[in-house]
Write an enzyme that holds these catalytic residues in place. Structure first.
Site, mmCIF file in Angstrom:
data_model
loop_
_atom_site.group_PDB
_atom_site.id
_atom_site.type_symbol
_atom_site.label_atom_id
_atom_site.label_comp_id
_atom_site.label_asym_id
_atom_site.label_seq_id
_atom_site.Cartn_x
_atom_site.Cartn_y
_atom_site.Cartn_z
ATOM 1 N N GLY A 75 38.392 34.160 32.780
ATOM 2 C CA GLY A 75 38.865 32.993 33.499
ATOM 3 C C GLY A 75 38.764 31.791 32.586
ATOM 4 O O GLY A 75 37.962 31.781 31.642
ATOM 5 N N THR A 76 39.579 30.793 32.855
ATOM 6 C CA THR A 76 39.620 29.688 31.897
ATOM 7 C C THR A 76 39.168 28.356 32.482
ATOM 8 O O THR A 76 37.976 28.124 32.576
ATOM 9 C CB THR A 76 41.020 29.578 31.276
ATOM 10 O OG1 THR A 76 42.010 29.598 32.313
ATOM 11 C CG2 THR A 76 41.286 30.732 30.350
ATOM 12 N N THR A 77 40.061 27.485 32.918
ATOM 13 C CA THR A 77 39.710 26.075 33.074
ATOM 14 C C THR A 77 39.282 25.682 34.487
ATOM 15 O O THR A 77 39.990 25.955 35.458
ATOM 16 C CB THR A 77 40.892 25.198 32.639
ATOM 17 O OG1 THR A 77 41.324 25.636 31.345
ATOM 18 C CG2 THR A 77 40.501 23.744 32.554
ATOM 19 N N ALA A 81 45.846 29.734 27.603
ATOM 20 C CA ALA A 81 45.024 30.525 28.517
ATOM 21 C C ALA A 81 44.890 29.877 29.893
ATOM 22 O O ALA A 81 44.347 30.480 30.815
ATOM 23 C CB ALA A 81 43.637 30.740 27.931
#
Length: 280
Positions: A52-54, A227
């Site tokens: 998972g990113t942001t 991403a």
């Protein structure tokens, strides 16, 4: 964990003996293999797992907003387009996850149980500071997995009932904790998201303005970080946005987030780089 002792139909003694108010300590003593950080990987193994990113968060008058994009990546591949990364920890706090997705979700579930267990044992809600400290312990316990490439770096936000305001905490892989003032971001797109919020954030925002701010930040992060996923109007996939106030946790409906995302997207057709901070 087995609910009954074999052949007796009774709960094991461990469930009936007064002990620690920490569910994590209880699990570590009686069934440690259920703790994600206690698992071991085969020597020399390289794990390819979705990440998972942001995650972004901002304080507003009367509370705090926390939001996350919906993309999970595995290397240079989009592993999932609609993953959920923001979860309620309890009635007055929430966790946004960045890092190894599966491990992060397990950690969040364990954290939710930790807070619920404390409330049942002690008969009171843990302070927001105490919740942040409990999460520190869990992240620090995952350091071994992080060194093998399975890091979990959450963002924790909540409404402090004692102080009467929203607060935000960020962490590093060692469990180091920092309280952020005004806004914060974590994950691969955090540099771009933080820059966006630094430009637009101001004290005294309303809940609606803060919600728009975090979606703007995720849009800017997606613009520069592959991403991070921006609002997907074609598939109707929008960021998860949640508010925490003295009334508790509330996740904005898809219709509410859609309205914000569409207005931002329409504005970007005219101003691709988004709104600019006013010059003083």
């Amino acid at each position: 964990m087995e609910a009954n002792t074999r052949g007796t139909g009774r709960l094991p003694a461990a469930f009936l003996t007064p002990g620690s108010s920490s569910f994590l300590d209880f699990l570590a003593e009686h069934q440690p293999e259920l703790i994600p950080s206690r698992r071991s990987l085969p020597e020399g193994a390289v794990v390819q797992a979705p990440h998972g990113t942001t995650i972004v968060s901002a304080v507003f008058d009367g509370g705090v907003v926390i939001a996350g994009d919906r993309r999970a990546t595995m290397g240079n591949v989009i592993a999932q387009r609609d993953i959920e990364k923001v979860f309620p920890a309890d009635e007055y706090s929430a966790v946004g996850i960045a890092g190894t997705a599966g491990l992060a979700v397990e950690m969040v579930r364990l954290f939710q149980l930790e807070l619920e267990h404390y409330e049942k044992i002690e008969g009171t809600v843990l302070s927001l500071e105490g919740k942040a400290n409990r999460l520190t312990t869990m992240i620090r316990g995952n350091l071994g997995m992080a060194m093998q490439g399975l890091a979990v770096v959450p963002l924790f936000a909540g409404y402090d009932l004692d102080l009467g305001r929203g607060r935000i905490f960020t962490y590093d892989v060692t469990g180091g904790r920092s309280e952020e003032r005004g806004f914060a971001a974590t994950g691969s797109g955090s540099v771009f998201a933080r820059g966006s919020m630094k430009k637009l954030y101001r004290a005294g925002l309303t809940a609606q303005q803060a919600s728009t701010l975090v979606v703007q930040a995720l849009y800017d992060a997606a613009d520069d970080d592959s991403a991070t996923g921006g609002p997907d109007l074609a598939r109707k996939i929008f960021p998860i946005v949640s508010l925490i106030t003295e009334d508790g946790f509330r996740r904005l409906t898809e219709a509410e987030v859609s309205e914000i995302a569409v207005s931002i997207t329409d504005e970007r057709l005219i101003h691709p780089n988004g709104p600019q901070a006013p010059l003083l």
